[in-house]
Scaffold this motif. Structure first.
Motif, PDB file in Angstrom:
ATOM      1  N   SER A 130      13.356   1.457 -21.629  1.00 34.57           N
ATOM      2  CA  SER A 130      13.410   0.456 -20.567  1.00 34.57           C
ATOM      3  C   SER A 130      12.088   0.482 -19.807  1.00 34.57           C
ATOM      4  O   SER A 130      11.577   1.545 -19.471  1.00 34.57           O
ATOM      5  CB  SER A 130      14.567   0.757 -19.612  1.00 34.57           C
ATOM      6  N   VAL A 131      11.520  -0.700 -19.571  1.00 38.98           N
ATOM      7  CA  VAL A 131      10.239  -0.772 -18.862  1.00 38.98           C
ATOM      8  C   VAL A 131      10.243  -1.805 -17.744  1.00 38.98           C
ATOM      9  O   VAL A 131       9.364  -1.800 -16.883  1.00 38.98           O
ATOM     10  CB  VAL A 131       9.078  -1.107 -19.833  1.00 38.98           C
ATOM     11  N   ALA A 132      11.215  -2.720 -17.746  1.00 34.83           N
ATOM     12  CA  ALA A 132      11.158  -3.849 -16.815  1.00 34.83           C
ATOM     13  C   ALA A 132      11.321  -3.413 -15.367  1.00 34.83           C
ATOM     14  O   ALA A 132      10.534  -3.771 -14.500  1.00 34.83           O
ATOM     15  CB  ALA A 132      12.227  -4.874 -17.188  1.00 34.83           C
ATOM     16  N   THR A 133      12.349  -2.659 -15.059  1.00 32.79           N
ATOM     17  CA  THR A 133      12.614  -2.258 -13.680  1.00 32.79           C
ATOM     18  C   THR A 133      13.108  -0.825 -13.648  1.00 32.79           C
ATOM     19  O   THR A 133      13.612  -0.294 -14.629  1.00 32.79           O
ATOM     20  CB  THR A 133      13.697  -3.153 -13.031  1.00 32.79           C
ATOM     21  N   GLY A 134      12.962  -0.207 -12.479  1.00 30.62           N
ATOM     22  CA  GLY A 134      13.556   1.106 -12.257  1.00 30.62           C
ATOM     23  C   GLY A 134      12.929   2.210 -13.079  1.00 30.62           C
ATOM     24  O   GLY A 134      11.803   2.114 -13.554  1.00 30.62           O
ATOM     25  N   ARG A 135      13.667   3.266 -13.265  1.00 26.45           N
ATOM     26  CA  ARG A 135      13.192   4.461 -13.954  1.00 26.45           C
ATOM     27  C   ARG A 135      13.112   4.213 -15.455  1.00 26.45           C
ATOM     28  O   ARG A 135      14.038   3.717 -16.060  1.00 26.45           O
ATOM     29  CB  ARG A 135      14.157   5.612 -13.661  1.00 26.45           C
ATOM     30  N   ARG A 136      11.988   4.594 -16.039  1.00 26.93           N
ATOM     31  CA  ARG A 136      11.805   4.431 -17.467  1.00 26.93           C
ATOM     32  C   ARG A 136      12.563   5.521 -18.211  1.00 26.93           C
ATOM     33  O   ARG A 136      12.472   6.703 -17.867  1.00 26.93           O
ATOM     34  CB  ARG A 136      10.312   4.462 -17.812  1.00 26.93           C
ATOM     35  N   ARG A 137      13.290   5.096 -19.220  1.00 25.74           N
ATOM     36  CA  ARG A 137      14.086   6.062 -19.973  1.00 25.74           C
ATOM     37  C   ARG A 137      14.287   5.548 -21.396  1.00 25.74           C
ATOM     38  O   ARG A 137      14.150   4.357 -21.669  1.00 25.74           O
ATOM     39  CB  ARG A 137      15.451   6.274 -19.307  1.00 25.74           C
ATOM     40  N   ILE A 138      14.627   6.459 -22.293  1.00 24.54           N
ATOM     41  CA  ILE A 138      14.898   6.099 -23.676  1.00 24.54           C
ATOM     42  C   ILE A 138      16.334   5.595 -23.787  1.00 24.54           C
ATOM     43  O   ILE A 138      17.271   6.257 -23.335  1.00 24.54           O
ATOM     44  CB  ILE A 138      14.670   7.302 -24.601  1.00 24.54           C
ATOM     45  N   LEU A 139      16.501   4.425 -24.384  1.00 25.12           N
ATOM     46  CA  LEU A 139      17.820   3.820 -24.566  1.00 25.12           C
ATOM     47  C   LEU A 139      18.459   4.281 -25.869  1.00 25.12           C
ATOM     48  O   LEU A 139      19.666   4.496 -25.930  1.00 25.12           O
ATOM     49  CB  LEU A 139      17.701   2.298 -24.533  1.00 25.12           C
ATOM     50  N   TRP A 140      17.664   4.373 -26.923  1.00 26.07           N
ATOM     51  CA  TRP A 140      18.103   4.968 -28.172  1.00 26.07           C
ATOM     52  C   TRP A 140      16.905   5.556 -28.908  1.00 26.07           C
ATOM     53  O   TRP A 140      15.765   5.165 -28.645  1.00 26.07           O
ATOM     54  CB  TRP A 140      18.871   3.991 -29.062  1.00 26.07           C
ATOM     55  N   GLN A 141      17.188   6.480 -29.804  1.00 32.65           N
ATOM     56  CA  GLN A 141      16.115   7.164 -30.525  1.00 32.65           C
ATOM     57  C   GLN A 141      16.571   7.535 -31.928  1.00 32.65           C
ATOM     58  O   GLN A 141      17.713   7.944 -32.130  1.00 32.65           O
ATOM     59  CB  GLN A 141      15.689   8.430 -29.774  1.00 32.65           C
ATOM     60  N   LYS A 142      15.669   7.356 -32.904  1.00 29.57           N
ATOM     61  CA  LYS A 142      15.882   7.810 -34.275  1.00 29.57           C
ATOM     62  C   LYS A 142      14.725   8.720 -34.659  1.00 29.57           C
ATOM     63  O   LYS A 142      13.577   8.474 -34.280  1.00 29.57           O
ATOM     64  CB  LYS A 142      15.932   6.631 -35.257  1.00 29.57           C
ATOM     65  N   ASP A 143      15.030   9.765 -35.408  1.00 33.94           N
ATOM     66  CA  ASP A 143      13.997  10.673 -35.905  1.00 33.94           C
ATOM     67  C   ASP A 143      13.963  10.573 -37.422  1.00 33.94           C
ATOM     68  O   ASP A 143      14.856  11.067 -38.119  1.00 33.94           O
ATOM     69  CB  ASP A 143      14.289  12.101 -35.452  1.00 33.94           C
ATOM     70  N   LEU A 144      12.922   9.902 -37.922  1.00 34.97           N
ATOM     71  CA  LEU A 144      12.770   9.656 -39.347  1.00 34.97           C
ATOM     72  C   LEU A 144      11.613  10.490 -39.891  1.00 34.97           C
ATOM     73  O   LEU A 144      11.014  11.287 -39.172  1.00 34.97           O
ATOM     74  CB  LEU A 144      12.515   8.158 -39.588  1.00 34.97           C
ATOM     75  N   THR A 145      11.303  10.301 -41.170  1.00 30.02           N
ATOM     76  CA  THR A 145      10.114  10.913 -41.747  1.00 30.02           C
ATOM     77  C   THR A 145       8.891  10.172 -41.208  1.00 30.02           C
ATOM     78  O   THR A 145       9.011   9.055 -40.725  1.00 30.02           O
ATOM     79  CB  THR A 145      10.166  10.813 -43.281  1.00 30.02           C
TER      80      THR A 145
END
Length: 374
Positions: free
Chosen positions: A253-268
Motif C-alpha cells: 500500500s502506498v496511497a495513504t497511511g502506513r506503508r505495508r505489504i498486502l501480500w507476498q510470494k517467495d519464488l525462485t
C-alpha cells in the motif's frame, strides 16, 4: 554511404528456421508445435556471417509508424521502413547505445554508454537535445506530464524537461553495495509520487515536483546477494506490485497511511515481470513462469519456458515469453499451456516490437524474427 557499404537488409520468410522445441498436446503426448512464423529481418551482414558468441542487444528496437528504429552498427542509429524496405535515415551517435531505445509519440529517447541522453525525431533522425548525465542510463525512461524520468547506473534519478532537456531535479537513491543488474525496474508514477526501486530491494517515494524523498520502504532482507527491484513495478488500485531478483514478489500500500505489504510470494530468482489486466506475470531464473492475481497474489497458473526470462509480452489470448538463450514461448493466458516454442539460438533483447499483427524478437546479431500474433 560508404560507411555502410556492407548494410544487409533481408526480408524473408522464416521457412528455414526450424523450431527446436516441442510443446504439450491436449492428449498429453509430445507433438511438434509450429510457431506462426512470419518472416525475418537481418540488418548487419558482418554479424550475421561471423555469428560471434555472447553478443547482447542493449538498445533493442522500436517501431514508430512504419519505421523500425535501432542500432544495427555500434555508435549509429538507423531507421528502416517496414513497408518499403528502404532506409529512412542514419544518425551517428559517437558511442554505443546502453539502454533500450524508447519511443514517446513521434520522438525517441536514446541513452549512450558515455552517459549522454538524447531526444531524437523519429521521422527525420534530427536531434532535439542532448544532456550529459555523468553515468549511463540503465533503465527504460518514464514520461509523466512534461517530465522525463531517467535512472542512471549509479542509482540517480533525473527529471528532465522533455521539451528542452534541462534538468529539473536529481534524486540520489544511494550507491549500491552490489553490482547493479541489467533490467532494473523503471520509475513508476502514482499521483504526485515517483516510486523508485533500488538495487537493495527497497522502494522509495519521491515527490514528483521537487525530487525530495518523502518515504522509503524496506521489505524483509534475504540471504541473496542480489535483491534488485527488476521487471515492471505496476500500480493497481492505489497499491504497488513489486518483483525482486531474489524471488520476492509483493503488493504494498502506498496511497495513504502506513506503508505495508498486502501480500507476498517467495519464488525462485526473478529476471522479469509484467502487469496486464489484473495479472502480474513473473519470469524466473530457473525457467519457471507464473501468472499471479494482482489483487490477492494467488497463483493463477505456473508454466515452464526452459530458460531465464528476458522479455514478457502479454496479448489477449497469448503471452509471449523471450528467453535469455533465444527460446521464444507462446503460453495461453488463461491456463499457461505451452502453445508453441521456437529457438532462434541468440541472445534476445529485452523488448520485442509489434508492427501490424507481427511481433518481432531481436538478437544481438541484429536479426529480427517475426511471429504472427493471434
Amino acid at each position: 554511404m560508404k560507411r555502410f557499404a556492407g548494410l544487409f537488409l533481408l526480408f524473408s520468410s522464416c521457412a528455414s528456421i526450424e523450431p527446436k522445441n516441442l510443446c504439450l498436446s491436449s492428449d498429453g503426448g509430445d507433438t511438434p508445435c509450429r510457431p506462426y512464423r512470419a518472416g525475418m529481418i537481418s540488418l548487419n551482414r558482418d554479424l550475421d556471417q561471423q555469428k560471434p558468441l555472447g553478443v547482447a542487444e542493449e538498445g533493442g528496437w522500436v517501431v514508430v509508424d512504419d519505421l523500425l528504429i535501432g542500432s544495427a552498427y555500434s555508435g549509429w542509429l538507423q531507421a528502416t521502413s517496414l513497408k518499403t524496405k528502404a532506409n529512412a535515415w542514419w544518425l551517428e551517435l559517437g558511442n554505443p547505445v546502453a539502454s533500450p531505445v524508447a519511443s514517446i509519440g513521434q520522438h525517441l529517447v536514446v541513452g549512450l554508454r558515455d552517459g549522454t541522453v538524447m531526444k531524437v525525431d523519429a521521422k527525420t533522425g534530427k536531434v532535439s537535445w542532448k544532456q550529459r548525465l555523468g553515468r549511463f542510463v540503465s533503465r527504460r525512461p518514464t514520461l509523466t506530464g512534461s517530465s522525463l524520468l531517467v535512472t542512471t547506473v549509479d542509482q540517480k534519478l533525473f527529471a528532465l524537461d522533455f521539451t528542452t532537456g534541462q534538468t529539473r531535479w536529481i534524486y540520489n537513491a544511494g550507491s549500491s553495495n552490489n553490482i547493479i543488474l541489467d533490467g532494473g525496474a523503471a520509475p513508476t508514477v502514482l499521483g504526485s509520487l515517483v516510486l523508485v526501486g533500488t538495487s537493495e530491494g527497497e522502494v522509495h517515494g519521491v515527490d514528483l515536483n521537487t525530487g525530495k524523498r518523502i518515504w522509503d520502504f524496506v521489505p524483509a532482507s534475504s540471504s541473496s546477494r542480489f535483491n534488485d527491484v527488476v521487471g515492471q513495478m505496476a500500480s493497481l488500485d492505489g497499491n504497488l506490485l513489486v518483483s525482486r531478483y531474489d524471488g520476492m514478489v509483493f503488493s504494498m500500500s502506498v496511497a495513504t497511511g502506513r506503508r505495508r505489504i498486502l501480500w507476498q510470494k517467495d519464488l525462485t530468482g526473478i529476471t522479469d515481470s509484467y502487469y496486464r489486466d489484473g495479472v502480474y506475470y513473473i519470469g524466473c531464473l530457473n525457467g519457471d513462469f507464473y501468472a499471479l492475481d494482482g489483487i490477492s497474489g494467488r497463483v493463477l497458473w505456473k508454466s515452464e519456458v526452459g530458460e531465464p526470462t528476458a522479455s514478457i509480452t502479454p496479448g489477449e489470448k497469448i503471452v509471449y515469453v523471450g528467453g535469455t538463450g533465444g527460446r521464444i514461448s507462446a503460453l495461453d493466458t488463461k491456463t499457461g499451456q505451452l502453445l508453441w516454442a521456437d529457438d532462434v539460438e541468440g541472445a534476445l533483447s529485452r523488448t520485442p516490437v509489434l508492427f501490424g499483427d507481427i511481433l518481432y524478437f531481436s538478437t544481438g546479431l541484429k536479426v529480427l524474427y517475426g511471429y504472427k500474433v493471434l
